[in-house]
Design an enzyme around this catalytic site. Sequence first.
Site, mmCIF file in Angstrom:
data_model
loop_
_atom_site.group_PDB
_atom_site.id
_atom_site.type_symbol
_atom_site.label_atom_id
_atom_site.label_comp_id
_atom_site.label_asym_id
_atom_site.label_seq_id
_atom_site.Cartn_x
_atom_site.Cartn_y
_atom_site.Cartn_z
ATOM 1 C CG ASN A 10 -0.883 -28.323 -1.123
ATOM 2 O OD1 ASN A 10 -0.734 -29.544 -1.241
ATOM 3 N ND2 ASN A 10 -0.816 -27.705 0.031
ATOM 4 C CE LYS A 13 -4.481 -26.007 -0.044
ATOM 5 N NZ LYS A 13 -4.697 -24.604 -0.437
ATOM 6 C CG ASP A 69 -6.331 -19.284 1.305
ATOM 7 O OD1 ASP A 69 -5.256 -19.694 0.817
ATOM 8 O OD2 ASP A 69 -6.356 -18.466 2.245
ATOM 9 C CB THR A 70 -6.666 -24.250 4.280
ATOM 10 O OG1 THR A 70 -7.593 -24.958 3.463
ATOM 11 C CG2 THR A 70 -6.705 -24.836 5.675
ATOM 12 C CG PHE A 149 -0.827 -31.628 3.748
ATOM 13 C CD1 PHE A 149 -1.974 -32.375 3.575
ATOM 14 C CD2 PHE A 149 -0.898 -30.250 3.576
ATOM 15 C CE1 PHE A 149 -3.186 -31.770 3.229
ATOM 16 C CE2 PHE A 149 -2.100 -29.627 3.229
ATOM 17 C CZ PHE A 149 -3.236 -30.398 3.056
ATOM 18 C CG ASP A 152 -2.840 -32.830 8.667
ATOM 19 O OD1 ASP A 152 -3.675 -31.963 8.983
ATOM 20 O OD2 ASP A 152 -2.863 -33.426 7.577
ATOM 21 C CE LYS A 172 -6.469 -33.256 6.898
ATOM 22 N NZ LYS A 172 -5.306 -32.800 6.152
ATOM 23 C CG HIS A 177 -9.864 -27.931 7.369
ATOM 24 N ND1 HIS A 177 -9.431 -29.013 8.090
ATOM 25 C CD2 HIS A 177 -8.850 -27.627 6.524
ATOM 26 C CE1 HIS A 177 -8.196 -29.322 7.734
ATOM 27 N NE2 HIS A 177 -7.825 -28.502 6.763
ATOM 28 N NE ARG A 178 -7.905 -28.961 1.437
ATOM 29 C CZ ARG A 178 -7.052 -29.078 2.448
ATOM 30 N NH1 ARG A 178 -6.882 -30.234 3.060
ATOM 31 N NH2 ARG A 178 -6.351 -28.040 2.846
HETATM 32 P P1 ITT Z 1 -2.314 -23.110 -2.699
HETATM 33 O O1 ITT Z 1 -1.514 -23.280 -3.951
HETATM 34 O O2 ITT Z 1 -3.676 -23.773 -2.811
HETATM 35 O O3 ITT Z 1 -2.397 -21.697 -2.187
HETATM 36 P P2 ITT Z 1 -0.832 -23.632 -0.228
HETATM 37 O O4 ITT Z 1 -0.110 -24.852 0.260
HETATM 38 O O5 ITT Z 1 -0.097 -22.335 -0.327
HETATM 39 O O6 ITT Z 1 -1.537 -24.015 -1.616
HETATM 40 P P3 ITT Z 1 -2.785 -22.532 1.696
HETATM 41 O O7 ITT Z 1 -2.273 -21.150 1.535
HETATM 42 O O8 ITT Z 1 -4.242 -22.754 1.643
HETATM 43 O O9 ITT Z 1 -2.104 -23.528 0.659
HETATM 44 O O10 ITT Z 1 -2.274 -23.277 2.998
HETATM 45 C C1 ITT Z 1 -2.017 -22.663 4.178
HETATM 46 C C2 ITT Z 1 -1.170 -23.521 5.059
HETATM 47 O O11 ITT Z 1 -2.008 -24.383 5.814
HETATM 48 C C3 ITT Z 1 -0.125 -24.394 4.377
HETATM 49 O O12 ITT Z 1 1.050 -24.316 5.166
HETATM 50 C C4 ITT Z 1 -0.663 -25.790 4.451
HETATM 51 O O13 ITT Z 1 0.354 -26.760 4.616
HETATM 52 C C5 ITT Z 1 -1.550 -25.712 5.694
HETATM 53 N N1 ITT Z 1 -2.709 -26.570 5.527
HETATM 54 C C6 ITT Z 1 -3.686 -26.456 4.592
HETATM 55 N N2 ITT Z 1 -4.565 -27.464 4.708
HETATM 56 C C7 ITT Z 1 -4.137 -28.239 5.741
HETATM 57 C C8 ITT Z 1 -4.600 -29.426 6.332
HETATM 58 O O14 ITT Z 1 -5.670 -30.068 5.894
HETATM 59 N N3 ITT Z 1 -3.915 -29.941 7.359
HETATM 60 C C9 ITT Z 1 -2.806 -29.344 7.818
HETATM 61 N N4 ITT Z 1 -2.289 -28.228 7.306
HETATM 62 C C10 ITT Z 1 -2.939 -27.678 6.279
#
Ligand code: ITT
Length: 192
Positions: A10, A13, A69-70, A149, A152, A172, A177-178
């Site tokens: 991503n 990120k 991971d989020t 993204f 948000d 932000k 969280h991040r």
């Molecule tokens: P990885 O390659 O790091 O796994 P990913 O985009 O698949 O990237 P995650 O599984 O951690 O990432 O993300 C879970 C979802 O949460 C994904 O749809 C993101 O767009 C969303 N997300 C993560 N961080 C966010 C943020 O700061 N604000 C809004 N949405 C977020």
Amino acid sequence: MNQLVFATANKNKVLEIQKIMDGHYKFLSLMDIGCLEEIPETQQTIKGNALQKARYVYENYGKNCFSEDTGLIIDALNGAPGVYSARYGGPEKDANANIDKVLRELGATENRNAHFKTVIALILDGKEYTFEGIVNGTILKNRRGSFGFGYDPVFLPLGKFKSFAEMSSEDKNKISHRGIATDKLKSFLLNL
Ligand code: ITT
């Protein structure tokens, strides 16, 4: 400068974390190390998924690395989308489809409490460390803002008047969280 692989596909990120880390480290992307395959994310918890991604890179590429991971956890949806946040609206991981599904599932529900949770997993010379960040807030009834993204546009952090998508990335990061998890990672790395 020390180098660390950031095990994420991503780009948003990577940009956010580069800003937070302020040029103290040089981050290599998965592309930089030739890791073009999709890294498995099959665990039932956010921490489990973060560790799984970092272990994959460490074991297959032998590089010090971290992953994150989020998940967005919504109380009235029994914690959904949670670990399924990326694919909640379908396999194509589309942010608009994800938001549409959240708004549809919540409907007119009054309890809109939610939180974002990030876990960063770091592996340094085979040793594992994790850092967590949480931000509480509510889910708006309509999208607001065009920055950021993912979810948000519908996330209003507690005590704020702007959604994450109405804030600059600097604002932000100060409360997100991040931002919180990355500050913990940053202090740890700078104290090594
Ligand atoms: P990885 O390659 O790091 O796994 P990913 O985009 O698949 O990237 P995650 O599984 O951690 O990432 O993300 C879970 C979802 O949460 C994904 O749809 C993101 O767009 C969303 N997300 C993560 N961080 C966010 C943020 O700061 N604000 C809004 N949405 C977020």
